[in-house]
Structure formats: C-alpha cells, structure tokens
Scaffold this active site. Structure first.
Site, mmCIF file in Angstrom:
data_model
loop_
_atom_site.group_PDB
_atom_site.id
_atom_site.type_symbol
_atom_site.label_atom_id
_atom_site.label_comp_id
_atom_site.label_asym_id
_atom_site.label_seq_id
_atom_site.Cartn_x
_atom_site.Cartn_y
_atom_site.Cartn_z
ATOM 1 C CE LYS A 123 -18.969 -77.654 -71.760
ATOM 2 N NZ LYS A 123 -17.770 -77.143 -71.040
ATOM 3 C CB CYS A 148 -16.487 -73.111 -54.221
ATOM 4 S SG CYS A 148 -17.104 -74.625 -53.472
ATOM 5 N N GLY A 188 -19.373 -67.626 -66.337
ATOM 6 C CA GLY A 188 -19.968 -68.804 -66.947
ATOM 7 C C GLY A 188 -21.397 -69.021 -66.490
ATOM 8 N N GLY A 189 -21.645 -68.836 -65.193
ATOM 9 C CA GLY A 189 -22.994 -69.003 -64.670
ATOM 10 C C GLY A 189 -23.973 -68.016 -65.269
ATOM 11 C CD GLU A 201 -20.417 -73.742 -55.644
ATOM 12 O OE1 GLU A 201 -19.299 -73.190 -55.762
ATOM 13 O OE2 GLU A 201 -20.562 -74.951 -55.433
ATOM 14 N N GLY A 260 -19.120 -73.165 -61.168
ATOM 15 C CA GLY A 260 -18.019 -72.540 -61.887
ATOM 16 C C GLY A 260 -17.958 -71.049 -61.638
ATOM 17 C CD GLU A 295 -14.084 -67.383 -56.268
ATOM 18 O OE1 GLU A 295 -13.934 -68.433 -55.651
ATOM 19 O OE2 GLU A 295 -14.867 -67.265 -57.249
#
Length: 450
Positions: free
Chosen positions: A142, A253, A196-197, A216, A192, A336
């Site tokens: 995707k 990240c 979203g995860g 991640e 991401g 974060e």
C-alpha cells in the site's frame, strides 16, 4: 488494481513462489536492484519533487535500497537462514524415536505499508518488501500518499523482475485496511505513526483468522549522558546531539527526542546555541509539519517545562528542559514529537534509575559514558536493555546500518512485536514459520532436509 484482486493474485502466486529456490529468489532480488538503478535518475527526481528531500540524501537512500536487496539475495543464496534441523530416527529406543526434520518456511502473501519519511528504503522497494520476497512470500504494497509517483516507479521496477502475481501496489487508506482483511494476506509490515499502526493491528486482530502485524510506530530514543563523559567532552556531545536532532528536519524514527543528564550549564548553553542557529527546512508533508508544530506548542505550554530555544518557523528546531519530577509525573512528555526538537531532563543521580524505569519501549537508547561511568552504572544499562532494540554507546542513534547484526525494533510502543527487526537480515524471520516433517519419505522432503 484494488486490494481484493491484488491479494487474491498474491495468494495464488504463493502456491508456486514458495517453492522457488534460494538461487532463483536471489536472481529476482538482484533484477529489482538493477531495475531501480537503471531508472535511478527518474526515481530520485520524482522523490525530490514529492518530498523536498535533497538529492544527495535520495541518491544515498537509493543505494541503501539496492544494497539491502542484494544483501537478501546473498542470504537466500547461502540458504543457512532456513535453520534446517535433522533428528534421525532410532527404532531401537523404547519408545522408538521418530525421524524429525524441521526448517523455516514462508508464511504466505504479505501486506506492506510504505513509510512517509523514506520514499525508497522503507517504502515500495524497501526492507519489508525485500525480506518478504526473500522469504518466499508474494507482496502487496500500500503506497504512501506522500510520494505516489516515486512509488509507482519503484513498483514498476519490481513487477518487471518477478513472476506475475508475486508483487502488486495499491493506493488509498480504505484499500489499505481492506488489504489487511483479505484471507490471502498472512502478515503485515508497517512503518509509521502509533495511530496508524494500531488501526492496522485492530483490523488484523478482528479477522476470523488473526494475523501478525509487524508495526514500527516511533520512538523518542533517549540519550543518557553520564558524569564522566559530560566532564570530558560535554561540548562535543552537544555538537553531535544537535546534528542528530536536526538531521533530515528531525524526521527520522531514531531522532533523539529526550536527553537525560545531570545539570551542566556549559552543555546546556552549547546545545541551546546550536539548536537556535539551526536553519529551518521544509518537512515531508503539510500534515507532518502541522503535527510537529502542535507537538512543540504542547511542550511549550506544559507546566514545569521551560523553552530554551525555538526557531521561529513551522518546522523550526526547538529545545526544552525540565526536571525528573516533572518528567516522571507527566506521561505526555514521552509522546513522540516527529521533527527537530528534544527535551533535556536535568536529573539528580538519585533519580536516574527511576527515569530509566519509567521509559516506554524504544527503538534505541544511547549512553555517553567513560569506561568508569559504564562500570558504575551497570544497573542503568541493564534497565535500558529491557527498553530498546539497540543500545548505542558514545554515539548517536540516527543512522541505521543495514547488516546481519542490526536490530531495528523494540518493545511496545516502539514496535508491535519487540522480537523482530525491520532492518537487516533478521527481518526475514517475520515472514516465516517453523514446519516439522515426521517420518517423511525422503523423495518429498524439501531439499534442505535431505
């Protein structure tokens, strides 16, 4: 092509692709790398236009992308990664011992979600795709909306190098969730945000047959500076820290978003000056820029947090400071802030272990210390080992080597599964499962087990 069709084709292709030899899969992976290089100028130009990332960075990232494809080609050509084990039968034992042989086998078709901040190395042709194809798993990617033209060019390089059905690319948030729900998809790779995860994890968990998600989702990558190192090289550490915080406009990240140290005015002054002098640059997308600005404003308004430097721009670097008591009492300080900012926790020695224990899971932790520091703070190191996938000594976390030994992962919430790595050859382990053959006729055993 939509998610339903792409997943169905990938599932059909798995029946054949899973049996390809290591030599054949290595050939496919090297062809992909060659195709990317052959169209490298167009790919880099598209990525530059879509993301504002500088050309030297993108050329380097293209090299990393082709390098990791070739690394996996070498891995599957060698073949030892399958961990073949043979326990021969002993009919004279009471009870008789059966013949047992096991190895790692591919899990099935895999869904991969491209990242925003690495349009090549963590996206369509990135490490998730390379490792899954190496394992024997067809891939449906995707694409990330931040760089769709770049993604299409990379997808073409892959599709022309592998058998039909082994690779496909789709677009759109709804299509991405639909992809996770398709019965043919047996695992997911994602890089991401935590939000979203978690959405992908929820979709995978609600299936009639839940599947693993290797997500991640970010990290604040704490940096601990111990007293001896501060005395010996505090100014040098401040220089390196500023570079690590602001490289790539802080959109890595492994960006160090937290610094833990005893109060040391010269270090703080040096870091403050360097952060304040950082030249702003465009961020990847307007959404990322807005989220960064909101995060910085939240920190600036937090009680007990003091703003030391803030470049007057939407994507400008920022530096904050607080004490251990405030940090330990405010969970939001561990959230974060994706961009060029960091917060220094000025910490008395008596609070150091408490701060370490309070940390969430991280991709990295960094420790600056002399040999004497490190020996004296062994308990701190033991705690930090439980918090991160990679411990950096006397360096900085930005920059992730692609190799056999690297671990790019960590406990929740840095990743959804702290046992995995999204970088390096360990990544192949996510797309396989162990299968045992008992008393199997040799004629139908996999070649590795004969």
């Amino acid at each position: 092509m939509n998610a339903v069709e792409a997943a169905a084709r990938a599932g059909e292709a798995f029946a054949t692709y899973r049996h390809e030899s290591g030599k054949t899969k290595a050939l496919f992976l090297r062809r992909i790398a060659e195709n990317l290089e052959a169209n490298g100028e167009a790919i880099v130009a598209a990525a530059n236009e879509e993301t504002s990332l500088p050309l030297p960075r993108l050329h380097s990232e293209l090299g990393r992308t082709t390098g990791q494809l070739r690394l996996f080609a070498e891995l599957v050509e060698d073949g030892s990664w399958v961990d073949a084990r043979i326990d021969r039968a002993n009919p004279n034992r009471k009870p008789p011992k059966p013949d047992l042989r096991s190895m790692l086998r591919p899990i099935g078709a895999v869904a991969v979600f491209g990242a925003s901040n690495f349009p090549l190395a963590f996206s369509v042709a990135g490490g998730d795709t390379a490792s899954a194809l190496a394992a024997g798993c067809p891939v449906v990617v995707k694409a990330h909306p931040a760089h769709l033209r770049t993604s299409a060019l990379a997808a073409a390089a892959i599709a022309s190098a592998v058998p039909e059905g082994v690779f496909a690319m789709i677009e759109g948030v709804e299509e991405g969730i639909a992809l996770v729900q398709q019965p043919a998809i047996k695992a997911v790779g994602f890089t991401g945000s935590r939000r979203g995860g978690q959405a992908i994890m929820d979709a995978a968990a609600k299936r009639p047959d839940p599947i693993p998600v290797y997500a991640e989702m970010g990290s604040i990558n704490p940096v601990f500076i111990l007293p001896g190192a501060m005395r010996e090289r505090g100014a040098t550490i401040a220089t390196g820290l500023q570079a690590s915080v602001t490289v790539g406009v802080g959109q890595f990240c492994t960006n160090p978003g937290l610094v833990v140290t005893s109060s040391h005015s010269a270090f703080i002054d040096e870091l403050q000056q360097r952060i304040a002098a950082t030249t702003p640059a465009p961020m990847l997308t307007p959404g990322i820029c807005d989220a960064y600005r909101a995060g910085v404003e939240r920190l600036a308004a937090t009680r007990g947090v003091r703003t030391l430097a803030r470049v007057d721009a939407a994507s400008g670097a920022a530096l904050f400071t607080t004490d251990a008591r405030t940090f330990l009492g405010d969970e939001t300080l561990m959230d974060e802030v994706f961009g060029p900012s960091t917060i220094v926790v000025e910490c008395e020695p008596s609070s150091l272990l408490g701060v370490a224990r309070r940390l969430e899971g991280q991709l990295t932790v960094t420790i600056h210390g002399t040999d004497d520091d490190l020996v004296a703070h062994r308990e701190l190191i033991d705690i930090l080992e439980t918090k991160a996938g990679r411990i950096v000594f006397n360096g900085f976390p930005t920059g992730v080597e692609v190799s056999d030994a690297i671990v790019h992962g960590g406990p929740w919430p840095a990743t959804s599964d702290g046992r995995s790595s999204s970088v390096g050859t360990r990544a192949i382990e996510r797309w396989v499962r162990a299968v045992c053959w008992q008393d199997c006729p040799e004629a139908i055993l996999p070649e590795e087990l004969r």
